[in-house]
Enzyme design. Sequence first.
Site: not given
Ligand code: PNW
Length: 501
Positions: A218, A407
Site C-alpha cells: 500500500e 488484503e
Molecule cells: C491497510 N485508510 O491499512 C494495511 O495494509 C494494513 O496494515 C491494515 O491493517 C489494513 O489495511 C486495515 O486497515 C490501511 O485510512 C489503513 O484509508 C488505513 C487506511 C487504508 C488502509
Amino acid sequence: MKNKKINEQSDRRDFMKKAGLTAMGLSAAPFIFSSFNNDKKAIANNAGVLKPEKLSFPNGFLWGTATASYQVEGAANEDGRGKTVWDTFSHTPGKVLNNDTGDVACDFYHKYKEDIQLMKSLNVQSYRFSIAWSRIFPDGAKTPNQKGIDFYNRLVDELLAKGIKPFATLFHWDLPQALEDKNKGWLSLDTSKAFADYAGFMAEKLSDRVNHFFTLNEMWTFVELGYGIGIHAPGLTLAPAALNQLRHNVVLAHGLSVQAIRAKGKTGTKVGVAENVKVAIPFYESPENIKAAEAATRELNAGYMTVIMEGKYTDAFLKKAGANAPKFTPEELKIISTPTDFCGINIYNPECYVQAASNDMGYEIFPFAKSHPSSTSPWEKLGPETLYWGARHVNKLWNAKEIYITENGYSSTDELAPDNRIYDTDRIMFMRSYLSQLQRATREGVPVKGYFYWSLIDNFEWAVGYGTRFGLVHMDYKTLKRTPKLSAEYFKAMAKENAVL
Ligand code: PNW
C-alpha cells in the site's frame, strides 16, 4: 410448460413435507419460496430438495490470511532489531489512540508456531507475512543481522512443514528509523536504493523456499497518510512538490526492487506489488458507465499502480501537478514499470461510484451518502462489488494475468459473549457478500488466483492502536490468548469447499 409447473408444485409440497412446514401450518407461506422461484439457477434434485448453484472458485484457488511485522510481531527490542519510524511514532504521546505501541502486539515473534498451527486448523493454505527490514538491517543498510534472518528462516520452515505457502512482503511500512534520520526517509533516492539492496538480499536468502515476493505494501496509504497528512509515521505534512518527488522515489523503489529480486532470487521467483488500488464502480452496468469506471480507476491510481503498469504518468496527473510535478528521467520510468509476475491488490472499499459524462475526463464522480454504511473504520465504506470491479479493472486496464487479493477484511467491535465466544455475524455478512462478488470475477474468467483475508488475528491497527479489530481470531491483549471467532469457522468451511457458503 404446464407439466413443469405441476412438477415444481409437487416438488414444493414434497420439500415442505420433509421440512415439516405443512405440519407447522406454514403451507400458505408463498414468501418462503418466492426467492427460490425467482432464482432460475436453483435446481431441484431428484429427492426434491432445492439445491442452489454452488459459488465455487477455480481449482487451485488459494485461501489465505495476511498480517504484517509491526502489527503482530512485538519483540521490539529483541535479537538486534533496529528501531523503525513506527516505534518512534507510536512512542510519541498523542499519535496513536490510547498511546498504544507495537512493543508486544500479538507476540508473534515468540508465538509463531502456535499461530501457524491455528492457521492449519482453519484450513489456511497460504500466509502473507511481512519482513521487518530493521530486523535484517538494523540501520537500514550494509551490516546484516543474522538473528533477524534466522527468525524468518524459522517462520518459513514452519509454514512449509505445515503445508502452508509463504508469501513474503518486503515492506509493510516499518522503515528503519536510521534511514528516516539519515535520508529523510523516502525523500531521498538513497532509501529507494537501500530498499532494493535489502530486497535482493532477502530474495537470495529465502527464494529457495518462498516463491512469491511482494515489494511494497500500500504505497498510497503510507505515503499519503504518513507524509501527506501526517496521521501515520513519520507524521509529516510535506509540500506538494516534495510529496510528488517522494511518491516518485517510492514507485522507483518498487521497480528497483523487482530488478534486484530477479537478479538475486532463484530462477522462477515471482514478484509483484501489493497496492490498495482505488476502485471506481459504475453506478449501474452499462457499456458507457463501465468505460467511465475504467477511466476513473486509471486516473485515481495515476501516481502508483498506473505508472507502475504503464511506465508513464497520465497527462491529467502531470497537468494537475503543474510546477509541482516530480522530476524524472525516461530511464526511471522504465525501471518503475519493470514487468511483474502478478498484481496484488488490497481492496476494502469502493473509492467512488461513477457514471459516464460528456466532460474532458469522460466520467462524473458521485459523492457518498452520509448514511452510507461502513465498518468500525470510518474510511471503510462498504461495497461488496468493489472486489469484482477491482479485479476486473486491473485485468482489463493493465492486462494483469495473475491477480491476488492481498488484503480484504472487516473491522468490528467483536465483544466476547457470556459463553466467551465471538459471534461476529457482521464480519460473516461482509465476507459472504464480498466473496460472492469475487466469485463472479473468477466465473467470468478474471484470473484471480487467491484471496488473503486481513487479518488472521486482531492486531496493532496503526493510528487506532488496539482500538479496532480485523481478525478471524480474537486477541486478548492482556493474556495474549487467541480465540477463533465465528468468522474463523466460516473461513474454514469455505476454504475446505473452495466456494462461497
Ligand atoms: C491497510 N485508510 O491499512 C494495511 O495494509 C494494513 O496494515 C491494515 O491493517 C489494513 O489495511 C486495515 O486497515 C490501511 O485510512 C489503513 O484509508 C488505513 C487506511 C487504508 C488502509
